[in-house]
Design a protein around this motif. Structure first.
Motif, PDB file in Angstrom:
ATOM      1  N   GLN A   1       0.856  -1.177   0.000  1.00  0.00           N
ATOM      2  CA  GLN A   1       0.000   0.000   0.000  1.00  0.00           C
ATOM      3  C   GLN A   1       0.894   1.228   0.000  1.00  0.00           C
ATOM      4  O   GLN A   1       2.051   1.169   0.411  1.00  0.00           O
ATOM      5  CB  GLN A   1      -0.921   0.024   1.208  1.00  0.00           C
ATOM      6  CG  GLN A   1      -0.189   0.211   2.531  1.00  0.00           C
ATOM      7  CD  GLN A   1      -1.140   0.170   3.705  1.00  0.00           C
ATOM      8  OE1 GLN A   1      -2.282  -0.231   3.569  1.00  0.00           O
ATOM      9  NE2 GLN A   1      -0.682   0.595   4.846  1.00  0.00           N
ATOM     10  N   ALA A   2       0.355   2.311  -0.468  1.00  0.00           N
ATOM     11  CA  ALA A   2       1.115   3.563  -0.425  1.00  0.00           C
ATOM     12  C   ALA A   2       1.382   3.884   1.042  1.00  0.00           C
ATOM     13  O   ALA A   2       0.519   3.695   1.887  1.00  0.00           O
ATOM     14  CB  ALA A   2       0.314   4.672  -1.084  1.00  0.00           C
ATOM     15  N   GLN A   3       2.561   4.347   1.340  1.00  0.00           N
ATOM     16  CA  GLN A   3       2.924   4.573   2.744  1.00  0.00           C
ATOM     17  C   GLN A   3       3.221   6.040   3.032  1.00  0.00           C
ATOM     18  O   GLN A   3       4.021   6.352   3.902  1.00  0.00           O
ATOM     19  CB  GLN A   3       4.083   3.676   3.146  1.00  0.00           C
ATOM     20  CG  GLN A   3       5.290   3.685   2.215  1.00  0.00           C
ATOM     21  CD  GLN A   3       6.062   4.970   2.263  1.00  0.00           C
ATOM     22  OE1 GLN A   3       6.384   5.467   3.321  1.00  0.00           O
ATOM     23  NE2 GLN A   3       6.351   5.531   1.109  1.00  0.00           N
TER      24      GLN A   3
ATOM     25  N   LYS B   1      11.391   9.377   1.023  1.00  0.00           N
ATOM     26  CA  LYS B   1      10.646  10.114   0.004  1.00  0.00           C
ATOM     27  C   LYS B   1       9.610   9.278  -0.716  1.00  0.00           C
ATOM     28  O   LYS B   1       8.725   9.816  -1.365  1.00  0.00           O
ATOM     29  CB  LYS B   1      11.618  10.705  -1.018  1.00  0.00           C
ATOM     30  CG  LYS B   1      12.514  11.756  -0.429  1.00  0.00           C
ATOM     31  CD  LYS B   1      13.429  12.316  -1.467  1.00  0.00           C
ATOM     32  CE  LYS B   1      14.340  13.363  -0.844  1.00  0.00           C
ATOM     33  NZ  LYS B   1      15.290  13.897  -1.811  1.00  0.00           N
ATOM     34  N   GLY B   2       9.721   7.973  -0.670  1.00  0.00           N
ATOM     35  CA  GLY B   2       8.776   7.118  -1.379  1.00  0.00           C
ATOM     36  C   GLY B   2       8.887   5.700  -0.886  1.00  0.00           C
ATOM     37  O   GLY B   2       9.546   5.428   0.106  1.00  0.00           O
ATOM     38  N   GLY B   3       8.248   4.795  -1.611  1.00  0.00           N
ATOM     39  CA  GLY B   3       8.280   3.388  -1.252  1.00  0.00           C
ATOM     40  C   GLY B   3       6.879   2.852  -1.081  1.00  0.00           C
ATOM     41  O   GLY B   3       5.897   3.584  -1.196  1.00  0.00           O
ATOM     42  N   VAL B   4       6.789   1.577  -0.811  1.00  0.00           N
ATOM     43  CA  VAL B   4       5.515   0.922  -0.552  1.00  0.00           C
ATOM     44  C   VAL B   4       5.650   0.054   0.689  1.00  0.00           C
ATOM     45  O   VAL B   4       6.694  -0.539   0.936  1.00  0.00           O
ATOM     46  CB  VAL B   4       5.033   0.081  -1.755  1.00  0.00           C
ATOM     47  CG1 VAL B   4       4.649   0.955  -2.935  1.00  0.00           C
ATOM     48  CG2 VAL B   4       6.066  -0.941  -2.169  1.00  0.00           C
ATOM     49  N   GLN B   5       4.588   0.017   1.475  1.00  0.00           N
ATOM     50  CA  GLN B   5       4.612  -0.750   2.713  1.00  0.00           C
ATOM     51  C   GLN B   5       4.093  -2.157   2.464  1.00  0.00           C
ATOM     52  O   GLN B   5       3.073  -2.342   1.803  1.00  0.00           O
ATOM     53  CB  GLN B   5       3.762  -0.064   3.773  1.00  0.00           C
ATOM     54  CG  GLN B   5       3.849  -0.742   5.121  1.00  0.00           C
ATOM     55  CD  GLN B   5       3.086   0.027   6.174  1.00  0.00           C
ATOM     56  OE1 GLN B   5       2.094   0.671   5.884  1.00  0.00           O
ATOM     57  NE2 GLN B   5       3.554  -0.049   7.395  1.00  0.00           N
ATOM     58  N   VAL B   6       4.780  -3.144   3.013  1.00  0.00           N
ATOM     59  CA  VAL B   6       4.388  -4.546   2.885  1.00  0.00           C
ATOM     60  C   VAL B   6       3.282  -4.837   3.893  1.00  0.00           C
ATOM     61  O   VAL B   6       3.439  -4.587   5.078  1.00  0.00           O
ATOM     62  CB  VAL B   6       5.598  -5.475   3.142  1.00  0.00           C
ATOM     63  CG1 VAL B   6       5.178  -6.938   3.098  1.00  0.00           C
ATOM     64  CG2 VAL B   6       6.713  -5.192   2.146  1.00  0.00           C
TER      65      VAL B   6
ATOM     66  N   ALA C   1       8.964  -8.724   5.729  1.00  0.00           N
ATOM     67  CA  ALA C   1       7.918  -8.918   6.720  1.00  0.00           C
ATOM     68  C   ALA C   1       6.903  -7.782   6.682  1.00  0.00           C
ATOM     69  O   ALA C   1       7.184  -6.694   6.164  1.00  0.00           O
ATOM     70  CB  ALA C   1       8.537  -9.008   8.117  1.00  0.00           C
ATOM     71  N   GLU C   2       5.741  -8.048   7.256  1.00  0.00           N
ATOM     72  CA  GLU C   2       4.700  -7.031   7.377  1.00  0.00           C
ATOM     73  C   GLU C   2       5.278  -5.776   8.028  1.00  0.00           C
ATOM     74  O   GLU C   2       6.029  -5.863   9.011  1.00  0.00           O
ATOM     75  CB  GLU C   2       3.547  -7.574   8.225  1.00  0.00           C
ATOM     76  CG  GLU C   2       2.447  -6.566   8.462  1.00  0.00           C
ATOM     77  CD  GLU C   2       1.334  -7.107   9.344  1.00  0.00           C
ATOM     78  OE1 GLU C   2       0.556  -6.285   9.835  1.00  0.00           O
ATOM     79  OE2 GLU C   2       1.253  -8.336   9.543  1.00  0.00           O
ATOM     80  N   GLY C   3       4.959  -4.639   7.464  1.00  0.00           N
ATOM     81  CA  GLY C   3       5.431  -3.376   8.010  1.00  0.00           C
ATOM     82  C   GLY C   3       6.695  -2.845   7.361  1.00  0.00           C
ATOM     83  O   GLY C   3       7.004  -1.662   7.479  1.00  0.00           O
ATOM     84  N   ASP C   4       7.453  -3.724   6.684  1.00  0.00           N
ATOM     85  CA  ASP C   4       8.637  -3.256   5.956  1.00  0.00           C
ATOM     86  C   ASP C   4       8.200  -2.279   4.875  1.00  0.00           C
ATOM     87  O   ASP C   4       7.083  -2.355   4.362  1.00  0.00           O
ATOM     88  CB  ASP C   4       9.371  -4.423   5.285  1.00  0.00           C
ATOM     89  CG  ASP C   4      10.114  -5.312   6.262  1.00  0.00           C
ATOM     90  OD1 ASP C   4      10.241  -4.948   7.443  1.00  0.00           O
ATOM     91  OD2 ASP C   4      10.571  -6.384   5.828  1.00  0.00           O
ATOM     92  N   VAL C   5       9.091  -1.363   4.520  1.00  0.00           N
ATOM     93  CA  VAL C   5       8.834  -0.439   3.422  1.00  0.00           C
ATOM     94  C   VAL C   5       9.867  -0.716   2.335  1.00  0.00           C
ATOM     95  O   VAL C   5      11.069  -0.634   2.586  1.00  0.00           O
ATOM     96  CB  VAL C   5       8.914   1.031   3.879  1.00  0.00           C
ATOM     97  CG1 VAL C   5       8.690   1.975   2.699  1.00  0.00           C
ATOM     98  CG2 VAL C   5       7.889   1.303   4.973  1.00  0.00           C
ATOM     99  N   ILE C   6       9.401  -1.089   1.146  1.00  0.00           N
ATOM    100  CA  ILE C   6      10.301  -1.355   0.022  1.00  0.00           C
ATOM    101  C   ILE C   6      10.572  -0.036  -0.674  1.00  0.00           C
ATOM    102  O   ILE C   6       9.657   0.633  -1.156  1.00  0.00           O
ATOM    103  CB  ILE C   6       9.701  -2.388  -0.947  1.00  0.00           C
ATOM    104  CG1 ILE C   6       9.476  -3.709  -0.202  1.00  0.00           C
ATOM    105  CG2 ILE C   6      10.619  -2.582  -2.161  1.00  0.00           C
ATOM    106  CD1 ILE C   6       8.741  -4.758  -1.005  1.00  0.00           C
TER     107      ILE C   6
END
Length: 105
Positions: free
Chosen positions: A24-26, A36-41, A54-59
């Motif tokens: 999801q957008a984080q 500045k960006g990324g997506v949350q797992v 894992a859940e909560g990581d941000v890629i």
């Protein structure tokens, strides 16, 4: 774990090396994590889970491509060679590290 306000979770698509990772957008996390960006797992299974995602990581990046949105992440993943490992730059808490995700056999 909180979802971004007003944004629904979006599936990232299917990838042999990655298993099922929902993102999801984080944006609400950006200021807190100083990114500045990324997506949350939201969840990780298969090869992604085995690699430590894992859940909560941000890629933040896929190989050398910065991640700016769930759609852009899905596009970057779709373009990958599914027979080769991929590097994900992952933010967990206040630490950022590269994680190698190997293809599922």
């Amino acid at each position: 774990h909180q979802k971004a306000a007003g944004r629904a979770a979006q599936p990232a698509g299917q990838c042999a090396w990655r298993g099922q990772v929902q993102i999801q957008a984080q944006d609400p996390l950006a200021a807190r994590l100083a990114i500045k960006g990324g997506v949350q797992v939201l969840s990780a299974e298969g090869a992604a889970s085995a690699a430590g995602i894992a859940e909560g990581d941000v890629i933040l990046a896929v190989n050398d491509t910065d991640v700016t949105s769930p759609e852009q992440f899905a596009k970057a993943v779709t373009a990958l060679d599914k027979t080769r490992p991929v590097g994900l730059m992952v933010r967990r808490g206040d630490q950022t590290q590269w994680v190698a995700v190997k293809p599922a056999k």
